[in-house]
Design a protein around this motif. Structure first.
Motif, PDB file in Angstrom:
ATOM      1  N   PRO A  19     -48.118  27.276  10.703  1.00 41.15           N
ATOM      2  CA  PRO A  19     -49.321  27.008   9.925  1.00 41.15           C
ATOM      3  C   PRO A  19     -50.461  26.532  10.819  1.00 41.15           C
ATOM      4  O   PRO A  19     -50.237  25.830  11.809  1.00 41.15           O
ATOM      5  CB  PRO A  19     -48.902  25.921   8.943  1.00 41.15           C
ATOM      6  N   HIS A  20     -51.659  26.916  10.459  1.00 40.69           N
ATOM      7  CA  HIS A  20     -52.844  26.433  11.169  1.00 40.69           C
ATOM      8  C   HIS A  20     -52.960  24.932  10.905  1.00 40.69           C
ATOM      9  O   HIS A  20     -52.750  24.481   9.771  1.00 40.69           O
ATOM     10  CB  HIS A  20     -54.086  27.180  10.677  1.00 40.69           C
ATOM     11  N   PRO A  21     -53.278  24.148  11.909  1.00 40.36           N
ATOM     12  CA  PRO A  21     -53.272  22.691  11.718  1.00 40.36           C
ATOM     13  C   PRO A  21     -54.322  22.169  10.735  1.00 40.36           C
ATOM     14  O   PRO A  21     -54.123  21.120  10.123  1.00 40.36           O
ATOM     15  CB  PRO A  21     -53.529  22.137  13.123  1.00 40.36           C
ATOM     16  N   THR A  22     -55.430  22.898  10.554  1.00 38.54           N
ATOM     17  CA  THR A  22     -56.480  22.378   9.674  1.00 38.54           C
ATOM     18  C   THR A  22     -56.873  23.322   8.547  1.00 38.54           C
ATOM     19  O   THR A  22     -57.541  22.912   7.615  1.00 38.54           O
ATOM     20  CB  THR A  22     -57.749  22.046  10.485  1.00 38.54           C
ATOM     21  N   ASP A  23     -56.480  24.587   8.633  1.00 37.28           N
ATOM     22  CA  ASP A  23     -56.884  25.567   7.619  1.00 37.28           C
ATOM     23  C   ASP A  23     -55.638  26.233   7.055  1.00 37.28           C
ATOM     24  O   ASP A  23     -55.037  27.099   7.689  1.00 37.28           O
ATOM     25  CB  ASP A  23     -57.819  26.607   8.241  1.00 37.28           C
ATOM     26  N   GLY A  24     -55.257  25.824   5.859  1.00 36.66           N
ATOM     27  CA  GLY A  24     -54.047  26.340   5.236  1.00 36.66           C
ATOM     28  C   GLY A  24     -54.071  27.826   4.941  1.00 36.66           C
ATOM     29  O   GLY A  24     -53.037  28.419   4.657  1.00 36.66           O
ATOM     30  N   ARG A  25     -55.233  28.459   5.005  1.00 35.08           N
ATOM     31  CA  ARG A  25     -55.320  29.904   4.775  1.00 35.08           C
ATOM     32  C   ARG A  25     -54.923  30.704   6.009  1.00 35.08           C
ATOM     33  O   ARG A  25     -54.703  31.902   5.918  1.00 35.08           O
ATOM     34  CB  ARG A  25     -56.742  30.284   4.368  1.00 35.08           C
ATOM     35  N   GLN A  26     -54.863  30.053   7.132  1.00 34.88           N
ATOM     36  CA  GLN A  26     -54.599  30.758   8.389  1.00 34.88           C
ATOM     37  C   GLN A  26     -53.219  30.416   8.928  1.00 34.88           C
ATOM     38  O   GLN A  26     -52.621  29.407   8.556  1.00 34.88           O
ATOM     39  CB  GLN A  26     -55.641  30.366   9.434  1.00 34.88           C
ATOM     40  N   VAL A  27     -52.735  31.282   9.805  1.00 35.16           N
ATOM     41  CA  VAL A  27     -51.515  31.006  10.553  1.00 35.16           C
ATOM     42  C   VAL A  27     -51.816  31.194  12.027  1.00 35.16           C
ATOM     43  O   VAL A  27     -52.768  31.882  12.406  1.00 35.16           O
ATOM     44  CB  VAL A  27     -50.329  31.926  10.148  1.00 35.16           C
ATOM     45  N   VAL A  28     -51.015  30.566  12.852  1.00 35.64           N
ATOM     46  CA  VAL A  28     -51.137  30.699  14.298  1.00 35.64           C
ATOM     47  C   VAL A  28     -49.935  31.494  14.774  1.00 35.64           C
ATOM     48  O   VAL A  28     -48.800  31.191  14.419  1.00 35.64           O
ATOM     49  CB  VAL A  28     -51.173  29.304  14.975  1.00 35.64           C
ATOM     50  N   LEU A  29     -50.196  32.526  15.568  1.00 33.59           N
ATOM     51  CA  LEU A  29     -49.118  33.318  16.154  1.00 33.59           C
ATOM     52  C   LEU A  29     -48.908  32.868  17.589  1.00 33.59           C
ATOM     53  O   LEU A  29     -49.870  32.680  18.330  1.00 33.59           O
ATOM     54  CB  LEU A  29     -49.467  34.802  16.145  1.00 33.59           C
ATOM     55  N   SER A  30     -47.651  32.728  17.962  1.00 34.74           N
ATOM     56  CA  SER A  30     -47.300  32.356  19.329  1.00 34.74           C
ATOM     57  C   SER A  30     -46.222  33.294  19.829  1.00 34.74           C
ATOM     58  O   SER A  30     -45.294  33.645  19.086  1.00 34.74           O
ATOM     59  CB  SER A  30     -46.773  30.923  19.383  1.00 34.74           C
ATOM     60  N   ALA A  31     -46.344  33.688  21.077  1.00 29.33           N
ATOM     61  CA  ALA A  31     -45.313  34.535  21.674  1.00 29.33           C
ATOM     62  C   ALA A  31     -44.069  33.696  21.936  1.00 29.33           C
ATOM     63  O   ALA A  31     -44.152  32.539  22.358  1.00 29.33           O
ATOM     64  CB  ALA A  31     -45.817  35.148  22.976  1.00 29.33           C
ATOM     65  N   THR A  32     -42.930  34.280  21.661  1.00 26.61           N
ATOM     66  CA  THR A  32     -41.650  33.633  21.977  1.00 26.61           C
ATOM     67  C   THR A  32     -41.352  33.873  23.456  1.00 26.61           C
ATOM     68  O   THR A  32     -42.067  34.603  24.149  1.00 26.61           O
ATOM     69  CB  THR A  32     -40.524  34.250  21.139  1.00 26.61           C
ATOM     70  N   GLU A  33     -40.285  33.279  23.935  1.00 29.50           N
ATOM     71  CA  GLU A  33     -39.891  33.527  25.330  1.00 29.50           C
ATOM     72  C   GLU A  33     -39.588  35.012  25.521  1.00 29.50           C
ATOM     73  O   GLU A  33     -39.949  35.590  26.537  1.00 29.50           O
ATOM     74  CB  GLU A  33     -38.678  32.675  25.710  1.00 29.50           C
ATOM     75  N   GLU A  34     -38.963  35.642  24.516  1.00 26.26           N
ATOM     76  CA  GLU A  34     -38.707  37.081  24.602  1.00 26.26           C
ATOM     77  C   GLU A  34     -40.026  37.857  24.661  1.00 26.26           C
ATOM     78  O   GLU A  34     -40.147  38.839  25.390  1.00 26.26           O
ATOM     79  CB  GLU A  34     -37.880  37.562  23.400  1.00 26.26           C
ATOM     80  N   GLY A  35     -41.018  37.411  23.890  1.00 27.71           N
ATOM     81  CA  GLY A  35     -42.322  38.051  23.909  1.00 27.71           C
ATOM     82  C   GLY A  35     -42.993  37.911  25.264  1.00 27.71           C
ATOM     83  O   GLY A  35     -43.557  38.875  25.798  1.00 27.71           O
ATOM     84  N   HIS A  36     -42.928  36.715  25.827  1.00 29.69           N
ATOM     85  CA  HIS A  36     -43.499  36.502  27.164  1.00 29.69           C
ATOM     86  C   HIS A  36     -42.779  37.356  28.208  1.00 29.69           C
ATOM     87  O   HIS A  36     -43.414  37.926  29.096  1.00 29.69           O
ATOM     88  CB  HIS A  36     -43.432  35.027  27.547  1.00 29.69           C
ATOM     89  N   ALA A  37     -41.468  37.436  28.093  1.00 26.12           N
ATOM     90  CA  ALA A  37     -40.696  38.242  29.049  1.00 26.12           C
ATOM     91  C   ALA A  37     -41.093  39.716  28.954  1.00 26.12           C
ATOM     92  O   ALA A  37     -41.239  40.392  29.981  1.00 26.12           O
ATOM     93  CB  ALA A  37     -39.195  38.069  28.797  1.00 26.12           C
ATOM     94  N   LEU A  38     -41.275  40.203  27.725  1.00 25.22           N
ATOM     95  CA  LEU A  38     -41.684  41.595  27.551  1.00 25.22           C
ATOM     96  C   LEU A  38     -43.064  41.824  28.158  1.00 25.22           C
ATOM     97  O   LEU A  38     -43.294  42.832  28.839  1.00 25.22           O
ATOM     98  CB  LEU A  38     -41.691  41.962  26.070  1.00 25.22           C
ATOM     99  N   LEU A  39     -43.991  40.905  27.937  1.00 29.99           N
ATOM    100  CA  LEU A  39     -45.324  41.036  28.527  1.00 29.99           C
ATOM    101  C   LEU A  39     -45.267  41.040  30.048  1.00 29.99           C
ATOM    102  O   LEU A  39     -45.952  41.837  30.707  1.00 29.99           O
ATOM    103  CB  LEU A  39     -46.225  39.901  28.045  1.00 29.99           C
ATOM    104  N   ARG A  40     -44.446  40.158  30.627  1.00 33.41           N
ATOM    105  CA  ARG A  40     -44.308  40.128  32.099  1.00 33.41           C
ATOM    106  C   ARG A  40     -43.762  41.452  32.623  1.00 33.41           C
ATOM    107  O   ARG A  40     -44.234  41.987  33.624  1.00 33.41           O
ATOM    108  CB  ARG A  40     -43.403  38.970  32.525  1.00 33.41           C
ATOM    109  N   GLU A  41     -42.766  41.993  31.929  1.00 33.08           N
ATOM    110  CA  GLU A  41     -42.157  43.258  32.349  1.00 33.08           C
ATOM    111  C   GLU A  41     -43.165  44.403  32.256  1.00 33.08           C
ATOM    112  O   GLU A  41     -43.272  45.233  33.171  1.00 33.08           O
ATOM    113  CB  GLU A  41     -40.923  43.555  31.504  1.00 33.08           C
ATOM    114  N   GLU A  42     -43.903  44.454  31.158  1.00 38.55           N
ATOM    115  CA  GLU A  42     -44.928  45.503  30.998  1.00 38.55           C
ATOM    116  C   GLU A  42     -45.990  45.384  32.085  1.00 38.55           C
ATOM    117  O   GLU A  42     -46.426  46.384  32.651  1.00 38.55           O
ATOM    118  CB  GLU A  42     -45.567  45.420  29.618  1.00 38.55           C
ATOM    119  N   ARG A  43     -46.418  44.173  32.370  1.00 32.36           N
ATOM    120  CA  ARG A  43     -47.420  43.952  33.419  1.00 32.36           C
ATOM    121  C   ARG A  43     -46.882  44.414  34.775  1.00 32.36           C
ATOM    122  O   ARG A  43     -47.588  45.036  35.554  1.00 32.36           O
ATOM    123  CB  ARG A  43     -47.806  42.476  33.456  1.00 32.36           C
ATOM    124  N   ARG A  44     -45.616  44.112  35.043  1.00 29.83           N
ATOM    125  CA  ARG A  44     -45.000  44.525  36.309  1.00 29.83           C
ATOM    126  C   ARG A  44     -44.988  46.042  36.427  1.00 29.83           C
ATOM    127  O   ARG A  44     -45.324  46.601  37.478  1.00 29.83           O
ATOM    128  CB  ARG A  44     -43.576  43.967  36.405  1.00 29.83           C
TER     129      ARG A  44
END
Length: 77
Positions: free
Chosen positions: A18-43
């Motif tokens: 949940p967004h800390p101040t706006d209940g209409r919004q959500v915050v997306l965060s990459a998981t460790e798997e997501g970060h690993a995939l991004l690193r691999e794609e960048r490589r």
């Protein structure tokens, strides 16, 4: 966009919180798997670019070096 985010969640590449101040919004965060995939794609992309640059002549690489500031300027407009 909802389908894309749902797919990324199903693949455990992002998590919603949940967004800390706006209940209409959500915050997306990459998981460790997501970060690993991004690193691999960048490589992979960096390896591809390195191979392609290695195929250019010295003169062609110099032209690219001189064009880089112009391309950067265009990308920011």
């Amino acid at each position: 966009m909802t389908r894309v985010i749902s797919y990324l969640e199903d693949q455990r590449l992002v998590v919603r919180s949940p967004h800390p101040t706006d209940g209409r919004q959500v915050v997306l965060s990459a998981t460790e798997e997501g970060h690993a995939l991004l690193r691999e794609e960048r490589r992979h992309k960096e390896a591809w670019l390195s191979r392609r640059l290695g195929e250019l002549t010295a003169d062609e690489r110099e032209i690219l070096r001189k064009a880089a500031p112009i391309l950067d300027k265009l990308s920011r407009s």
